[in-house]
Design a protein around this motif. Structure first.
Motif, short mmCIF file in Angstrom:
data_model
loop_
_atom_site.label_atom_id
_atom_site.label_comp_id
_atom_site.label_asym_id
_atom_site.label_seq_id
_atom_site.Cartn_x
_atom_site.Cartn_y
_atom_site.Cartn_z
N MET A 1 -19.80 -38.81 17.67
CA MET A 1 -19.91 -39.12 19.22
C MET A 1 -18.93 -39.33 19.75
N GLY A 2 -18.82 -38.35 21.55
CA GLY A 2 -17.35 -38.55 22.16
C GLY A 2 -17.10 -37.31 21.65
N SER A 3 -15.78 -37.83 21.55
CA SER A 3 -14.13 -36.72 21.82
C SER A 3 -13.34 -37.54 21.32
N LEU A 4 -12.33 -36.97 19.77
CA LEU A 4 -11.71 -37.18 19.59
C LEU A 4 -10.25 -36.39 19.03
N ALA A 5 -9.12 -37.04 19.28
CA ALA A 5 -7.89 -35.53 19.47
C ALA A 5 -8.21 -34.32 19.17
N GLY A 6 -9.29 -33.94 20.66
CA GLY A 6 -8.75 -32.95 20.96
C GLY A 6 -10.33 -31.87 19.91
N ALA A 7 -11.27 -32.49 19.38
CA ALA A 7 -12.56 -32.38 19.36
C ALA A 7 -13.77 -33.06 19.78
N GLU B 1 -2.73 -44.97 20.44
CA GLU B 1 -2.15 -44.81 19.11
C GLU B 1 -2.87 -46.15 18.70
N LEU B 2 -2.98 -45.43 16.97
CA LEU B 2 -3.61 -46.09 16.63
C LEU B 2 -2.72 -46.75 14.56
N VAL B 3 -2.57 -46.85 14.14
CA VAL B 3 -1.50 -46.67 12.76
C VAL B 3 -2.90 -47.13 11.85
N LEU B 4 -2.99 -46.07 10.93
CA LEU B 4 -4.10 -46.72 9.87
C LEU B 4 -2.62 -46.34 8.77
N GLU B 5 -2.96 -46.86 7.53
CA GLU B 5 -2.22 -47.15 6.35
C GLU B 5 -2.98 -47.44 5.28
N ALA B 6 -3.71 -46.01 4.49
CA ALA B 6 -4.36 -46.36 3.23
C ALA B 6 -3.79 -46.93 1.78
N GLY B 7 -4.21 -47.83 1.29
CA GLY B 7 -3.33 -48.06 -0.18
C GLY B 7 -3.33 -47.19 -1.13
N ALA B 8 -3.22 -47.54 -2.40
CA ALA B 8 -3.45 -46.65 -3.76
C ALA B 8 -5.03 -46.05 -3.89
N THR B 9 -5.38 -46.21 -3.43
CA THR B 9 -6.85 -45.49 -3.41
C THR B 9 -7.32 -44.83 -2.03
N PRO B 10 -7.99 -43.32 -2.25
CA PRO B 10 -8.71 -43.41 -0.82
C PRO B 10 -9.41 -44.26 -0.28
N VAL B 11 -9.56 -43.77 1.25
CA VAL B 11 -9.91 -44.50 1.83
C VAL B 11 -11.28 -44.72 2.86
N VAL C 1 -1.45 -42.19 8.85
CA VAL C 1 -2.77 -41.62 9.95
C VAL C 1 -2.19 -42.20 10.96
N ARG C 2 -1.45 -41.50 12.40
CA ARG C 2 -1.09 -42.28 13.72
C ARG C 2 -2.90 -41.53 14.66
N LEU C 3 -4.05 -42.13 14.80
CA LEU C 3 -4.68 -41.91 15.44
C LEU C 3 -4.76 -41.83 16.73
N PRO C 4 -5.03 -41.01 17.35
CA PRO C 4 -5.12 -41.24 18.63
C PRO C 4 -5.83 -41.39 19.27
N LEU C 5 -5.93 -42.43 20.32
CA LEU C 5 -6.60 -43.42 21.04
C LEU C 5 -7.03 -42.70 22.56
N ASP C 6 -7.96 -43.53 23.08
CA ASP C 6 -7.98 -43.46 24.81
C ASP C 6 -7.88 -44.64 25.06
N LEU D 1 -20.78 -31.25 12.77
CA LEU D 1 -19.96 -31.86 13.76
C LEU D 1 -18.94 -31.45 13.28
N PRO D 2 -18.66 -31.57 14.13
CA PRO D 2 -17.15 -30.61 14.37
C PRO D 2 -16.01 -32.13 13.54
N THR D 3 -15.08 -31.83 12.24
CA THR D 3 -13.58 -31.77 11.89
C THR D 3 -12.54 -31.37 12.37
N LEU D 4 -11.65 -32.09 11.18
CA LEU D 4 -10.14 -31.98 11.74
C LEU D 4 -9.58 -32.59 11.31
N ASP D 5 -8.45 -32.15 10.61
CA ASP D 5 -7.37 -33.09 10.14
C ASP D 5 -6.22 -33.82 10.57
N LEU D 6 -6.69 -34.26 10.70
CA LEU D 6 -5.01 -35.31 11.57
C LEU D 6 -4.48 -36.52 10.20
#
Length: 331
Positions: free
Chosen positions: A176-182, A245-255, A205-210, A162-167
Motif C-alpha cells: 500500500m502507498g508508495s516507497l522508493a518510487g514504486a 532514511e532507515l538503515v536495516l542490517e540482516a544477520g547471518a540468515t535471510p530476513v 539496506v538504506r530504506l528511504p522514508l517519508d 504488487l509492484p516490486t523493486l530491488d533496493l
C-alpha cells in the motif's frame, strides 16, 4: 479477520508520543479460532502504542501446519470504520463478503476490504477447502478510516500483482502507498505505506522514508538490526517521524520483514471487538445491529452489514459488552 477474544477490551487509539531512537513492542499471543485454536501474535494495539500512522491492528500468524491446527476458519463477522489489509507469505485464504465477493488470496497478492459504515465477511484456509496447502503464514492489518470516510459504502479489491523493486540487494514489495518510487494501486484513505522486505543474509539496506511518517518494522524471520537496534522475530519496532532514511542490517540468515507507516493519525478512535468508532454509543449500536443481522432478522442490521453467501456455518455472535461505559483508557 476477526478479533476472537471473548472479553475484548476497548482501545482508545491516538497518535502516541514521538519518543527517541527505536522502540520495541513485544507480541502477545491470541487464539484466532479453528478446531484446535490457531494462535496469532498481536503487536498493535499494545500498552505502549495503539497506532502507527492509521494502522491500529497488527496480527502475525504462522508458519502454521494446517493439518494439525485445522487452519483458519473464521465465520462471518462484522467490521466498521476500518480497512482490513491481508497478505500471505505461505498458503491460501478464501475471502467471502456481503458484497458478493469470493476471492482466494495467495502470497504476493493483496486483499483489501473497506468496511465503511459496515460489512461482514468470512475467511477460510482449511484442509477440507484446500487439501494441497500444508502451511499458513502471513499478516493481517487494520487501518482506521478518517472521520470523513468512515461512514461511506463498503468496498473490496483484490490486487493480484504488487509492484516490486530491488533496493541494495533486497526485494521490496509495495503493498500500500508508495516507497522508493514504486506505488501500489490499492486505495488508501490516509497517507501511508506498507511493504514486504526480503533481505539476503548480511545485507545492509538504506530504506528511504517519508519524513512526515512514523514507521513500524515487524520482523517475520531472521536476525534484523533496525537503526542500530536488534529486533527479535515477531516483535514490532517503532521509529518516530523526522527520518528520511532507515538503515536495516540482516544477520547471518535471510530476513523477511513488514514495513508499515503513515502520518500520525490525528483523530482519537474507540476500538472494541471488530468495530472502530468514536463513541460508546456508536459501538453499542453497531453491536446491536450486528446481533440482529447475525440472527437473520430483517431490519437495519441486515441492511447495514449484509449477509455472506457460500459459507457453511452460522455468523459469529458479538461478545458481551462490559457492564461499564466504554471510555478512553490511559496509556
Amino acid at each position: 479477520m476477526t478479533n476472537l477474544e471473548l472479553r475484548p477490551t476497548e482501545q482508545v487509539c491516538v497518535a502516541g508520543p514521538e519518543g527517541e531512537g527505536v522502540e520495541l513492542i513485544e507480541p502477545r499471543e491470541v487464539p484466532l479460532g479453528g478446531p484446535r485454536a490457531m494462535t496469532v501474535r498481536r503487536t498493535l494495539p499494545s500498552k505502549q502504542r495503539s497506532l502507527i500512522g492509521p494502522f491500529c491492528f497488527v496480527d502475525h500468524y504462522g508458519p502454521d501446519d494446517v493439518a494439525l491446527s485445522g487452519g483458519m476458519d473464521v465465520a462471518p463477522h462484522p467490521h466498521t470504520g476500518l480497512q482490513t489489509v491481508t497478505w500471505l507469505f505461505e498458503g491460501r485464504v478464501r475471502h467471502r463478503d456481503a458484497l458478493g465477493s469470493c476471492q482466494d488470496i495467495r502470497p504476493g497478492q493483496l486483499n483489501l476490504m473497506t468496511a465503511g459504515r459496515g460489512i461482514c465477511h468470512s475467511e477460510e484456509d482449511t484442509p477440507a477447502l484446500f487439501p494441497a496447502e500444508r502451511r499458513l503464514h502471513g499478516v493481517q492489518l487494520w487501518t482506521a478510516l478518517p472521520d470523513a470516510d468512515r461512514h461511506g459504502p463498503a468496498a473490496f479489491e483484490h490486487v493480484a500483482q504488487l509492484p516490486t523493486l530491488d533496493l541494495d540487494g533486497a526485494r521490496v514489495q509495495v503493498v500500500m502507498g508508495s516507497l522508493a518510487g514504486a506505488a501500489s494501486p490499492a486505495r488508501a484513505y490516509s497517507p501511508l505505506v506498507a511493504a514486504q522486505l526480503d533481505l539476503p543474509a548480511g545485507a545492509v539496506v538504506r530504506l528511504p522514508l517519508d519524513v512526515r511518517f512514523e514507521h513500524g518494522v515487524l520482523v517475520d524471520d531472521g536476525e534484523l538490526v533496525v537503526a542500530g537496534r536488534t529486533v527479535p522475530p515477531a516483535w514490532l519496532s517503532y521509529v518516530a517521524p523526522g527520518r528520511d532514511e532507515l538503515v536495516l542490517e540482516a544477520g547471518a540468515t535471510p530476513v523477511r520483514a513488514v514495513l508499515i507507516g503513515g502520518t500520525p493519525f490525528d483523530e482519537q478512535i474507540l476500538m472494541w471487538w471488530n468495530f472502530v468508532g468514536r463513541t460508546h454509543e456508536e459501538v453499542v449500536a453497531a453491536r446491536e445491529e450486528w446481533q440482529q443481522a447475525a440472527a437473520g432478522a430483517a431490519g437495519p442490521g441486515l441492511e447495514r452489514f449484509g449477509r455472506v453467501s457460500g459459507y457453511d456455518g452460522d455468523p459469529l455472535p458479538a461478545p458481551v459488552l462490559p457492564n461499564v461505559r466504554l471510555r478512553p483508557r490511559g496509556r
